[in-house]
Design an enzyme around this catalytic site. Structure first.
Site, PDB file in Angstrom:
ATOM      1  N   THR A 151       0.811  -1.212   0.000  1.00 29.95           N
ATOM      2  CA  THR A 151       0.000   0.000   0.000  1.00 29.95           C
ATOM      3  C   THR A 151       0.848   1.268   0.000  1.00 29.95           C
ATOM      4  O   THR A 151       1.831   1.374   0.737  1.00 29.95           O
ATOM      5  CB  THR A 151      -0.920   0.010   1.226  1.00 29.95           C
ATOM      6  OG1 THR A 151      -1.749  -1.142   1.188  1.00 29.95           O
ATOM      7  CG2 THR A 151      -1.786   1.256   1.254  1.00 29.95           C
ATOM      8  N   SER A 157      -6.005  -0.157  -3.130  1.00 26.90           N
ATOM      9  CA  SER A 157      -6.563  -1.298  -3.853  1.00 26.90           C
ATOM     10  C   SER A 157      -6.022  -1.395  -5.282  1.00 26.90           C
ATOM     11  O   SER A 157      -5.900  -2.496  -5.826  1.00 26.90           O
ATOM     12  CB  SER A 157      -8.091  -1.201  -3.887  1.00 26.90           C
ATOM     13  OG  SER A 157      -8.626  -1.239  -2.581  1.00 26.90           O
ATOM     14  N   GLY A 190       2.366  -2.723   8.489  1.00 28.88           N
ATOM     15  CA  GLY A 190       2.559  -3.372   9.786  1.00 28.88           C
ATOM     16  C   GLY A 190       3.979  -3.863   9.952  1.00 28.88           C
ATOM     17  O   GLY A 190       4.512  -4.559   9.087  1.00 28.88           O
ATOM     18  N   ARG A 323     -27.618 -12.448  33.807  1.00 28.86           N
ATOM     19  CA  ARG A 323     -28.008 -11.106  34.221  1.00 28.86           C
ATOM     20  C   ARG A 323     -29.528 -11.052  34.325  1.00 28.86           C
ATOM     21  O   ARG A 323     -30.248 -11.241  33.336  1.00 28.86           O
ATOM     22  CB  ARG A 323     -27.515 -10.077  33.203  1.00 28.86           C
ATOM     23  CG  ARG A 323     -27.933  -8.638  33.488  1.00 28.86           C
ATOM     24  CD  ARG A 323     -27.189  -8.073  34.691  1.00 28.86           C
ATOM     25  NE  ARG A 323     -27.265  -6.636  34.721  1.00 28.86           N
ATOM     26  CZ  ARG A 323     -28.228  -5.936  35.294  1.00 28.86           C
ATOM     27  NH1 ARG A 323     -29.235  -6.577  35.890  1.00 28.86           N
ATOM     28  NH2 ARG A 323     -28.205  -4.627  35.280  1.00 28.86           N
ATOM     29  N   GLY A 406     -23.971  -1.265  30.277  1.00 26.44           N
ATOM     30  CA  GLY A 406     -22.772  -0.569  30.734  1.00 26.44           C
ATOM     31  C   GLY A 406     -21.603  -1.502  30.952  1.00 26.44           C
ATOM     32  O   GLY A 406     -20.441  -1.120  30.759  1.00 26.44           O
ATOM     33  N   THR A 427     -11.448  -2.891   5.824  1.00 22.61           N
ATOM     34  CA  THR A 427     -10.673  -2.231   4.774  1.00 22.61           C
ATOM     35  C   THR A 427      -9.301  -2.839   4.530  1.00 22.61           C
ATOM     36  O   THR A 427      -8.737  -2.617   3.463  1.00 22.61           O
ATOM     37  CB  THR A 427     -10.495  -0.729   5.085  1.00 22.61           C
ATOM     38  OG1 THR A 427     -10.006  -0.566   6.426  1.00 22.61           O
ATOM     39  CG2 THR A 427     -11.810   0.006   4.952  1.00 22.61           C
ATOM     40  N   GLU A 429      -6.546  -6.007   3.820  1.00 23.97           N
ATOM     41  CA  GLU A 429      -6.623  -7.201   2.974  1.00 23.97           C
ATOM     42  C   GLU A 429      -7.737  -7.056   1.944  1.00 23.97           C
ATOM     43  O   GLU A 429      -8.380  -8.024   1.555  1.00 23.97           O
ATOM     44  CB  GLU A 429      -6.824  -8.463   3.815  1.00 23.97           C
ATOM     45  CG  GLU A 429      -5.571  -8.961   4.506  1.00 23.97           C
ATOM     46  CD  GLU A 429      -4.460  -9.344   3.542  1.00 23.97           C
ATOM     47  OE1 GLU A 429      -4.758  -9.861   2.451  1.00 23.97           O
ATOM     48  OE2 GLU A 429      -3.294  -9.106   3.873  1.00 23.97           O
ATOM     49  N   ASP A 431     -10.456  -3.640   0.630  1.00 21.15           N
ATOM     50  CA  ASP A 431     -11.649  -2.928   1.067  1.00 21.15           C
ATOM     51  C   ASP A 431     -12.888  -3.738   0.671  1.00 21.15           C
ATOM     52  O   ASP A 431     -13.002  -4.208  -0.460  1.00 21.15           O
ATOM     53  CB  ASP A 431     -11.687  -1.551   0.411  1.00 21.15           C
ATOM     54  CG  ASP A 431     -12.903  -0.752   0.801  1.00 21.15           C
ATOM     55  OD1 ASP A 431     -13.971  -1.012   0.223  1.00 21.15           O
ATOM     56  OD2 ASP A 431     -12.796   0.107   1.679  1.00 21.15           O
TER      57      ASP A 431
END
Length: 637
Positions: A151, A157, A190, A323, A406, A427, A429, A431
């Site tokens: 990229t 892309s 990355g 709960r 909460g 988005t 690998e 979009d």
């Protein structure tokens, strides 16, 4: 999995009998790669894998890198690589283990994916024997941390449009790597900000004045002390919405020289005289062959996204089962899961998670055995499932957070981090919008290939061929299957023949309508398709939902134990009918559903939500997520 948590029965109670062997629901979901998953589960039991919320990004990054090294020590990083370089040769097993990592920490997942799937995977898929022997052992041991530099700031892309250049210098027998413009810097890579010492760099291969298109090169970035090498400029992308344990960075090159052999030359090579050769003469086919080899990333990300959704569902379902809230006058409060509205918000997502599990099992198997399969078909399936899985995960996790009130907003219960960490899955690998458009294009081209009449193809063009064949498919769908607009019985609505036929009719009509619209626009095909992208996206969604349903139906049919079969059938029906309900306006518009039938579908969805709720805790326990990885106090006793 530790099931001493007080939530329902152990998933071992959900059995399917196959011959003399008893199979648990967890084993059904683990699929044929159960052993690889179990190895990953056992590895994650190491005390070193502990959550540490609130770490500064620098410390978080180092923690994640330490975890990657620990996975290497435990043999997890070897699973998918060939045996002749020290791996185990289990491609599908490696994807299954990657999926299991998603139950623990998604930064670890991505960091591992970059090292093994992208950096190592590109060397294996695009390189040749010399590259494999020189680098893959070091990739598996993490002795050589790497990254995947595709990229650019100005191009994502559109890989063909990348601007980075690799120019051959014949006099020195080297490649010169250059970032010619600010838009050409590699961005959001990355591993680039801190740890990567080498990158697979995608660049335009140039020899003299001739450009041979995009190829991949191995380019060193840092020395062993972590210092940037001459001509390499590295910077940090900084804090992100999530995944802050991954060191995303930017890379620019200024006259960086690398040996000629650093070209990953499986699909194209250059000799010392500067002569370019390739076994694939057509540059378009060569480019797509190269890109198709990287499909593993989409298969893996798709599976990992589903794993994150399963974590969220397990937290929300367990919480909802304990709960208490309100109740009839003079009687005890009821668990949240006993309320119809709560069932309605969670059970269809649970059904979708099961549906996608079986679709992924099929895709992983096809990927592992893809020799001989048309790579275009495999890539289209991966694109479709990646888009559906990641979008579904984002939607599922947000609903799980809201279903936990909460408590779901508290960091200790992991839903906020799951939401933040998976948002980008839509988005990276690929979009999802772009992937769906590629799926739609492949469907139109597939109809053209099916006709097998070159004269008609030439005369009608691709759009006309799609109209012709899709028209036949519509006739078959409407006239020769049990899609009947007024039948409302449960027997009919839960008949898989009706469900699959309804999904197929939707896909067929959408592909025919798209082809007609593209043909009617005339002129430039790209502009015509661009004017119909809303239609193309709807077609891609319809196609994916249909293929997922078909895999779920097969899974139900192959289950022999009556109780397990009934549970899977309820989930399958809920998946199918909730998708029909979500698209009721389209089905009504086309006359496939009448008003009474549409109302019957809605009512049956509510009934199925109640049925699935009965076993919901068991069904999420069968995902096999260790309580230690789950982490959330609201999901534990």
């Amino acid at each position: 999995m530790n099931n001493s948590n007080g939530f329902g029965d152990d998933p071992k109670d959900l059995v399917v009998l196959g011959g003399s062997k008893t199979t648990t629901m967890q084993e059904i979901l683990d699929g044929p790669y159960r052993a690889a998953r179990q190895q990953a589960r056992q590895a994650l039991e190491d005390p070193a894998f502990q959550y540490r919320d609130g770490l500064p990004k620098e410390e978080y990054r180092e923690q994640v890198m330490d975890w990657v090294h620990l996975l290497a020590e435990k043999g997890i990083t070897q699973t998918g690589f060939p045996a002749d370089v020290g791996g185990k040769g289990d491609l599908a097993g490696s994807i299954a283990q990657f999926e299991m990592l998603a139950h623990f920490d998604l930064s670890l997942l991505i960091k591992t994916g970059v090292q093994l799937g992208l950096f190592g995977g590109s060397i294996e898929a695009l390189g040749t024997e010399s590259h494999h022997q020189a680098y893959l052992g070091k990739v598996m041991s993490v002795e050589l941390p790497g990254c995947f530099a595709m990229t650019e700031t100005g191009h994502g892309s559109n890989v063909r449009g990348l601007e980075t250049t690799a120019t051959y210098d014949k006099g020195r027998d080297e490649w010169v790597i250059q970032t010619p413009t600010p838009a050409a810097q590699k961005e959001f890579i990355g591993g680039a900000a801190t740890h990567a010492r080498m990158a697979t760099v995608f660049a335009q291969l140039r020899i003299g004045e001739e450009n041979h298109g995009i190829h991949a090169f191995l380019v060193p970035l840092r020395d062993e002390r972590g210092q940037a090498l001459p001509g390499v400029t590295l910077s940090d992308c900084g804090e992100k919405e999530g995944l802050n344990g991954v060191d995303n960075g930017r890379i620019s090159f200024d006259g960086v020289r690398i040996p000629r052999g650093n070209l990953l030359n499986k699909f194209g090579d250059v000799d010392a005289q500067g002569d370019y050769t390739s076994a694939i003469a057509n540059p378009d086919k060569r480019f797509f062959a190269m890109i198709a080899t990287l499909v593993k990333g989409r298969v893996s990300v798709s599976s990992a996204a589903l794993a994150a959704a399963k974590s969220g569902l397990t937290i929300a379902v367990r919480h909802g089962s304990q709960r208490l809230q309100f109740g009839p006058d003079g009687k005890p409060e009821l668990p949240l899961l006993d309320y119809q509205a709560h069932q309605r918000r969670l059970m269809p997502h649970l059904a979708t998670a099961y549906a996608l599990t079986f679709a992924h099992q099929d895709l992983q198997q096809r990927y592992a055995e893809h020799q001989g399969e048309d790579s275009r078909a495999l890539e289209a399936s991966a694109n479709a499932l990646k888009a559906m899985s990641t979008d579904s995960t984002i939607e599922t996790l947000k609903e799980c957070r809201k279903a936990c009130g909460g408590k779901g907003y508290m960091a200790e219960n992991r839903l906020p981090s799951l939401i933040a960490d998976t948002d980008v899955f839509a988005t990276f690998e690929g979009d999802n919008t772009v992937l769906r458009l590629r799926v739609a294009e492949s469907l139109l081209k597939g109809y053209a290939r099916e006709l097998k009449d070159k004269k008609i193809v030439k005369a009608m063009g691709m759009s006309g061929v799609a109209v012709h064949i899709a028209g036949q498919a519509i006739w078959n769908a409407v006239e020769h299957n049990p899609v009947q607009a007024r039948k409302t019985s449960r027997e009919h609505l839960t008949d898989p023949k009706f469900q699959v036929a309804a999904f197929q009719a939707r896909e067929d009509r959408l592909v025919a309508g798209l082809a007609k619209r593209v043909k009617a626009r005339g002129g430039d095909p790209t502009e015509a398709f661009n004017a119909c992208q809303d239609h193309a996206l709807a077609l891609a969604r319809a196609h994916t939902e249909r293929t997922v349903l078909e895999q779920f139906v097969k899974a139900v049919e192959s289950t022999s134990d009556p109780k397990a079969k009934a549970q899977l059938k309820s989930l399958c029906d809920l998946y199918a009918l909730s998708r029909i309900e979500a698209n009721a306006s389209w089905f009504l518009e086309k006359g496939i559903l009448g008003p009474a039938k549409s109302e019957a579908v809605r009512d049956l969805v509510l009934d199925l939500c109640k049925e699935v709720r009965t076993d919901a805790v068991q069904l999420v326990d069968a995902f096999g997520i260790p309580d230690k990885c789950l982490g959330a106090p609201i999901a534990l006793t």
